[in-house]
Design an enzyme around this catalytic site. Structure first.
Site, PDB file in Angstrom:
ATOM      1  N   GLU A 100      41.810  36.612  42.039  1.00 36.37           N
ATOM      2  CA  GLU A 100      40.953  37.511  41.260  1.00 36.37           C
ATOM      3  C   GLU A 100      40.871  37.069  39.806  1.00 36.37           C
ATOM      4  OE1 GLU A 100      41.114  41.942  39.330  1.00 36.37           O
ATOM      5  OE2 GLU A 100      41.920  41.743  41.355  1.00 36.37           O
TER       6      GLU A 100
ATOM      7  N   CYS B  20      35.051  42.921  45.696  1.00 35.21           N
ATOM      8  CA  CYS B  20      35.098  44.338  45.327  1.00 35.21           C
ATOM      9  C   CYS B  20      34.241  44.589  44.088  1.00 35.21           C
ATOM     10  CB  CYS B  20      36.546  44.736  45.052  1.00 35.21           C
ATOM     11  SG  CYS B  20      36.732  46.386  44.350  1.00 35.21           S
TER      12      CYS B  20
ATOM     13  N   THR C 126      42.428  44.091  38.211  1.00 34.36           N
ATOM     14  CA  THR C 126      42.202  45.459  38.695  1.00 34.36           C
ATOM     15  C   THR C 126      43.453  46.167  39.204  1.00 34.36           C
ATOM     16  OG1 THR C 126      41.591  44.611  40.888  1.00 34.36           O
ATOM     17  CG2 THR C 126      39.806  44.981  39.311  1.00 34.36           C
TER      18      THR C 126
END
Length: 241
Positions: free
Chosen positions: A131, A101, A168
């Site tokens: 992540e 992303c 995020t």
């Protein structure tokens, strides 16, 4: 009893997941007549219906790198991947499709820039999440720490310069609480809010509607179960405010 069912305004896949799924579909379609195997490390999305559909089209989800065969195609999932693992895959003559992303890539870039400029990097998030592991790998010399709450922040020793990035999908409230603690730890504190836009919108939407849902449930309990009419009317009035 009449019941209204509302669909959250920002429900469904976020931009990053949509992008990853689109890339996967395109690659599978392009290679459907070939014998090239296509892999992901773990499911590309946490939705068994979607992953089963993609598996039937040829997408292979594995739990370790040893199962990825040379000459195949590998798709990096939307939440990114540890650079150490990426380097291991490159050694196997495997074509890599990066579906990370853009918001995650932004967090990775911020962490790298901070470390290049001499900051001790603090990553707010879950240390075991792919992540966060990927963001951590972008910090030079591993001069960083992953923290998940205020208690962790208090354990950080005093530094001249601290730079902060955030997973995020974390909340802005948590980020604010943690950075307030880090203010006591550094002469210079730089904070990058790398929470993705969709996450912010979903959190705000949930908070907005939760207050009305809570008041309605309180009114319903008082009015219908306890038959306490005065309290029921009061709660109903509050729900209309």
């Amino acid at each position: 009893m009449h019941m209204d069912i509302k669909t959250a305004k920002y429900s469904g896949y976020c931009f990053g997941v949509k992008r990853a799924l689109k890339l996967a579909e395109e690659i599978l379609k392009k290679n459907q007549c070939k014998k090239t195997k296509i892999f992901t490390l773990g499911p590309i999305i946490h939705n068994s219906g979607v992953t089963n559909k993609l598996a039937k089209k040829g997408l292979i989800s594995v739990e370790n790198l040893e199962k990825i065969t040379p000459g195949s195609i590998f798709i990096i999932r939307s939440h990114g991947m540890s650079q150490v693992l990426v380097n291991e895959i490159k050694k196997k003559n495997i074509k890599i499709i990066d579906a990370t992303c853009p918001f995650v890539k932004k967090a990775q870039a911020r962490a790298e820039d901070l470390s290049k400029n001499g900051y001790f990097v603090v990553i707010v998030g879950n240390r075991n999440h792919p992540e966060v592991m990927g963001i951590k790998d972008h910090v030079l010399n591993k001069n960083c720490a992953v923290i998940k709450n205020e208690t962790d922040a208090e354990k950080i020793s005093s530094k001249k310069k601290i730079g902060v990035v955030v997973q995020t999908t974390q909340t802005i409230e948590k980020l604010c609480l943690i950075t307030s603690k880090l203010l006591e730890k550094a002469k210079e504190l730089v904070v990058f809010n790398t929470i993705c836009n969709t996450t912010k919108k979903r959190q705000n939407f949930l908070l907005y509607y939760f207050q009305y849902i809570f008041l309605y449930l309180l009114w319903y309990t008082c009015f219908h179960l306890l038959n306490y009419y005065l309290t029921g009317d009061l709660c109903f009035g509050l729900a209309l405010i």
